[in-house]
Design a protein around this motif. Sequence first.
Motif, PDB file in Angstrom:
ATOM      1  N   ALA A 126       0.830  -1.209   0.000  1.00 31.10           N
ATOM      2  CA  ALA A 126       0.000   0.000   0.000  1.00 31.10           C
ATOM      3  C   ALA A 126       0.860   1.252   0.000  1.00 31.10           C
ATOM      4  CB  ALA A 126      -0.932  -0.007   1.206  1.00 31.10           C
ATOM      5  N   ALA A 127       2.012   1.193   0.652  1.00 28.62           N
ATOM      6  CA  ALA A 127       2.972   2.299   0.687  1.00 28.62           C
ATOM      7  C   ALA A 127       4.286   1.734   1.216  1.00 28.62           C
ATOM      8  CB  ALA A 127       2.480   3.438   1.576  1.00 28.62           C
ATOM      9  N   PRO A 128       5.414   2.408   0.958  1.00 24.51           N
ATOM     10  CA  PRO A 128       6.703   1.904   1.445  1.00 24.51           C
ATOM     11  C   PRO A 128       7.038   2.374   2.855  1.00 24.51           C
ATOM     12  CG  PRO A 128       7.075   3.775   0.034  1.00 24.51           C
ATOM     13  CD  PRO A 128       5.579   3.556   0.053  1.00 24.51           C
ATOM     14  N   THR A 129       6.111   3.071   3.524  1.00 30.22           N
ATOM     15  CA  THR A 129       6.399   3.691   4.811  1.00 30.22           C
ATOM     16  C   THR A 129       5.431   3.215   5.883  1.00 30.22           C
ATOM     17  OG1 THR A 129       4.985   5.569   4.253  1.00 30.22           O
ATOM     18  CG2 THR A 129       7.340   5.790   3.781  1.00 30.22           C
ATOM     19  N   THR A 130       5.795   3.500   7.112  1.00 32.52           N
ATOM     20  CA  THR A 130       4.908   3.287   8.244  1.00 32.52           C
ATOM     21  C   THR A 130       4.786   4.572   9.050  1.00 32.52           C
ATOM     22  OG1 THR A 130       4.520   2.032  10.289  1.00 32.52           O
ATOM     23  CG2 THR A 130       6.804   2.444   9.710  1.00 32.52           C
ATOM     24  N   SER A 131       3.611   4.770   9.638  1.00 25.99           N
ATOM     25  CA  SER A 131       3.389   5.769  10.693  1.00 25.99           C
ATOM     26  C   SER A 131       3.500   7.221  10.253  1.00 25.99           C
ATOM     27  CB  SER A 131       4.334   5.506  11.871  1.00 25.99           C
ATOM     28  OG  SER A 131       4.091   4.225  12.415  1.00 25.99           O
ATOM     29  N   LEU A 132       3.473   7.500   8.954  1.00 31.65           N
ATOM     30  CA  LEU A 132       3.301   8.903   8.565  1.00 31.65           C
ATOM     31  C   LEU A 132       1.860   9.280   8.892  1.00 31.65           C
ATOM     32  CD1 LEU A 132       5.305   9.157   5.225  1.00 31.65           C
ATOM     33  CD2 LEU A 132       5.924  10.031   7.480  1.00 31.65           C
ATOM     34  N   PRO A 133       1.645  10.344   9.648  1.00 29.01           N
ATOM     35  CA  PRO A 133       0.366  10.554  10.321  1.00 29.01           C
ATOM     36  C   PRO A 133      -0.753  11.055   9.412  1.00 29.01           C
ATOM     37  CG  PRO A 133       1.828  12.391  10.755  1.00 29.01           C
ATOM     38  CD  PRO A 133       2.647  11.377  10.004  1.00 29.01           C
ATOM     39  N   PRO A 157       4.793   7.271  -0.994  1.00 30.02           N
ATOM     40  CA  PRO A 157       3.614   7.527  -1.803  1.00 30.02           C
ATOM     41  C   PRO A 157       2.604   6.396  -1.627  1.00 30.02           C
ATOM     42  CG  PRO A 157       5.394   6.750  -3.199  1.00 30.02           C
ATOM     43  CD  PRO A 157       5.965   6.896  -1.820  1.00 30.02           C
ATOM     44  N   GLN A 158       1.345   6.702  -1.801  1.00 32.23           N
ATOM     45  CA  GLN A 158       0.253   5.789  -1.491  1.00 32.23           C
ATOM     46  C   GLN A 158      -0.275   5.151  -2.765  1.00 32.23           C
ATOM     47  OE1 GLN A 158      -0.903   4.847   1.334  1.00 32.23           O
ATOM     48  NE2 GLN A 158      -2.916   3.994   0.945  1.00 32.23           N
ATOM     49  N   ALA A 159      -0.251   3.815  -2.817  1.00 31.99           N
ATOM     50  CA  ALA A 159      -0.723   3.109  -4.009  1.00 31.99           C
ATOM     51  C   ALA A 159      -2.179   3.441  -4.306  1.00 31.99           C
ATOM     52  CB  ALA A 159      -0.542   1.603  -3.823  1.00 31.99           C
ATOM     53  N   PHE A 160      -3.034   3.465  -3.272  1.00 29.71           N
ATOM     54  CA  PHE A 160      -4.454   3.696  -3.475  1.00 29.71           C
ATOM     55  C   PHE A 160      -4.708   5.026  -4.178  1.00 29.71           C
ATOM     56  CE2 PHE A 160      -8.521   2.320  -0.984  1.00 29.71           C
ATOM     57  CZ  PHE A 160      -8.882   1.507  -2.044  1.00 29.71           C
ATOM     58  N   SER A 161      -3.959   6.067  -3.804  1.00 27.17           N
ATOM     59  CA  SER A 161      -4.132   7.369  -4.440  1.00 27.17           C
ATOM     60  C   SER A 161      -3.753   7.311  -5.913  1.00 27.17           C
ATOM     61  CB  SER A 161      -3.284   8.423  -3.718  1.00 27.17           C
ATOM     62  OG  SER A 161      -3.668   8.559  -2.372  1.00 27.17           O
ATOM     63  N   HIS A 162      -2.653   6.645  -6.229  1.00 25.46           N
ATOM     64  CA  HIS A 162      -2.210   6.568  -7.623  1.00 25.46           C
ATOM     65  C   HIS A 162      -3.093   5.632  -8.446  1.00 25.46           C
ATOM     66  CE1 HIS A 162       1.305   9.153  -7.453  1.00 25.46           C
ATOM     67  NE2 HIS A 162       1.493   8.702  -6.231  1.00 25.46           N
ATOM     68  N   ILE A 163      -3.638   4.588  -7.807  1.00 24.64           N
ATOM     69  CA  ILE A 163      -4.620   3.743  -8.486  1.00 24.64           C
ATOM     70  C   ILE A 163      -5.849   4.562  -8.850  1.00 24.64           C
ATOM     71  CG2 ILE A 163      -6.216   1.814  -8.153  1.00 24.64           C
ATOM     72  CD1 ILE A 163      -4.019   0.583  -6.297  1.00 24.64           C
ATOM     73  N   GLY A 164      -6.287   5.411  -7.900  1.00 20.72           N
ATOM     74  CA  GLY A 164      -7.428   6.275  -8.168  1.00 20.72           C
ATOM     75  C   GLY A 164      -7.171   7.225  -9.315  1.00 20.72           C
ATOM     76  N   LEU A 165      -5.972   7.796  -9.366  1.00 19.16           N
ATOM     77  CA  LEU A 165      -5.621   8.714 -10.450  1.00 19.16           C
ATOM     78  C   LEU A 165      -5.707   8.024 -11.808  1.00 19.16           C
ATOM     79  CD1 LEU A 165      -2.627  11.192 -10.426  1.00 19.16           C
ATOM     80  CD2 LEU A 165      -3.186   9.869 -12.452  1.00 19.16           C
ATOM     81  N   VAL A 166      -5.110   6.844 -11.898  1.00 15.19           N
ATOM     82  CA  VAL A 166      -5.115   6.123 -13.173  1.00 15.19           C
ATOM     83  C   VAL A 166      -6.541   5.759 -13.574  1.00 15.19           C
ATOM     84  CG1 VAL A 166      -4.361   4.012 -14.346  1.00 15.19           C
ATOM     85  CG2 VAL A 166      -2.780   5.240 -12.851  1.00 15.19           C
ATOM     86  N   GLY A 167      -7.321   5.283 -12.613  1.00 14.20           N
ATOM     87  CA  GLY A 167      -8.690   4.894 -12.912  1.00 14.20           C
ATOM     88  C   GLY A 167      -9.532   6.058 -13.408  1.00 14.20           C
ATOM     89  N   THR A 168      -9.392   7.203 -12.774  1.00 17.33           N
ATOM     90  CA  THR A 168     -10.169   8.373 -13.202  1.00 17.33           C
ATOM     91  C   THR A 168      -9.727   8.858 -14.572  1.00 17.33           C
ATOM     92  OG1 THR A 168     -10.481   9.022 -10.891  1.00 17.33           O
ATOM     93  CG2 THR A 168     -10.894  10.694 -12.565  1.00 17.33           C
ATOM     94  N   ALA A 169      -8.428   8.851 -14.835  1.00 18.91           N
ATOM     95  CA  ALA A 169      -7.941   9.278 -16.147  1.00 18.91           C
ATOM     96  C   ALA A 169      -8.510   8.399 -17.257  1.00 18.91           C
ATOM     97  CB  ALA A 169      -6.415   9.246 -16.174  1.00 18.91           C
TER      98      ALA A 169
END
Length: 594
Positions: A242-249, A572-584
């Motif tokens: 989902a993302a390469p990071t943990t605990s970014l608030p 960076p968040q996969a879900f956000s970029h998935i949403g971008l591609v889907g909307t485009a």
Amino acid sequence: MHPHIEDYALIGDLQTAALVGRDGSIDWLCLPRFDSGACFAALLGGKGNGHWRVAPRSEEARAQRSYRGDSLILDTVWETPTGSVRVIDFMPQRDRAPEVVRIVEGLRGSVEMRSELRLRFDYGRVVPWVRAAEGARVAVAGPDSVWLRTPPQSSTYGKDFSTRSDVTVAEGERAAFVLTWHPSHEPRPTLIDPYTALQETLDDWHAWSARCRYNGPYREAVMRSLITLKALTYAPTGGIVAAPTTSLPEELGGVRNWDYRYCWLRDASLTLNSLLSAGYLEEAGAWRDWLLRAVAGAPDDLQIMYGLAGERRLPEAELPWLTGYCDSAPVRIGNAAVEQRQLDVYGEVLDSFHIARMAGLPSEPHAWSIQRALTEYLESTWRDPDEGLWEIRGPRRHFVHSKVMAWVAADRAVRAIEANPRFGGDVDRWRAMREDVRREVCERGYDAERGTFTQFYGSKELDAATLLIPRVGFLPADDPRVLNTIDTVRRELTHDGLVRRYSTEGGSVDGLPGGEGTFLVCSFWLADALQLSGRREEARELFERLLDLRNDLGLLSEEYDPAAGRQLGNFPQAFSHIGLVGTAFGLLDGEAAD
């Protein structure tokens, strides 16, 4: 002060990833996998928790950065009073050992550069033993060993529990730093040539990017999002984190800090749609195969997320020695939500296999038996309450989205048998289930007085996930209930035009204190719903506004704070970029239909 989340760039090798700040400091890197312990954890603490900065020594240096074409190679051009240099950061797609390569190229005049390396294994806690060996520096602690190879012309020395290297680079000169990790009980890996690795990495990315078949007006944004999704793929298994990071608030100074370095089933169908639409059949097939392996087993044992290779145990723990990003504590590793009951994942899994079939991906012999078992289990459980899509850490409820996805599961099973009766299954019973779910949701999940589907039965709260109702086919986009829900969500669940996940009026449904930013994928869902309902110009305006929220490199985190004007959440968040591609693609399909 921590840099803003959007101040970071991403580099990676399809097994892990690093975040590089505008100041030239790598502040986050887990080795050897996305979910391994971090050796650079300054992102969630301070510089003493590990970082690696390569930058000019001049305090007057100014930087501009970009990715090199359609690749994950980062170019940072530094301008100083004495000259300019380019720092090239990348991670070669590995054969064996993970490596970070940082090449300095002289562009004009001469520039004094400094590399400051502070390794801290186990998420910034363990100080390694560092020594000179074989013309390099080697740092060892427990299972971890890291070698730093510095340019021959540099001066390398230890200071303040860090390893520093000073080198002056003139116009036309190059100097390379190479960081290599390996298990401490194994010998040093074979040395790579950094300049050959640069060309090979660039060729790999350009060859991959050339396969993209999106040719619409937003190609740059779509391509960058697809590259980001590829970078979040764990190549050995095909799983996508989902993302390469943990605990970014989700709220600065708050407690909503979670570990996203795992693979969520909820992302499956949307990810497959994005990859297949863009022409990446191999990646879609690898993700589908990861999904098959992960969900194999008893249907009542289905989890909402798994590890990179399908691991089931992801115990949650807190790291008290890290103060958190902008003092947002606790810092967590692992994710206790793995134990939650989220019935929507059955629909998302069934929808994923349906999408794969429609795209012509070769079917695995046992795939239908798994899908049949999941559908049969859901028949007896869809009426139960659960924690829902958003992993509510409060009481279980009858979430509308979970019920809608139960309808999706039944619908996709029915459609599979109608297309291929040899599959086998009680199609009449599943048709009846499909109608039962639709009837109940429309009776108990729709507030006729307010004109909207709600978050859960009997509630007044809203949920952005109801925007997916027309997308999954539960109701047509021109149904008055769908149109009313779109307008109500837009009126009551937005902040400065951007969508929050859910409302908390009348008490916090999620059992947590504090709030959060607007959820970026939900705003893309609103654009999708507008487009499907024929309001294409409004959809386009919202989409282009969302594009403006990306950082200078085209990257998006999980959330956005309109008041502060900055990104929030894991990045960076996969879900956000998935949403971008889907909307485009949705906007492109809408234009083609006109």
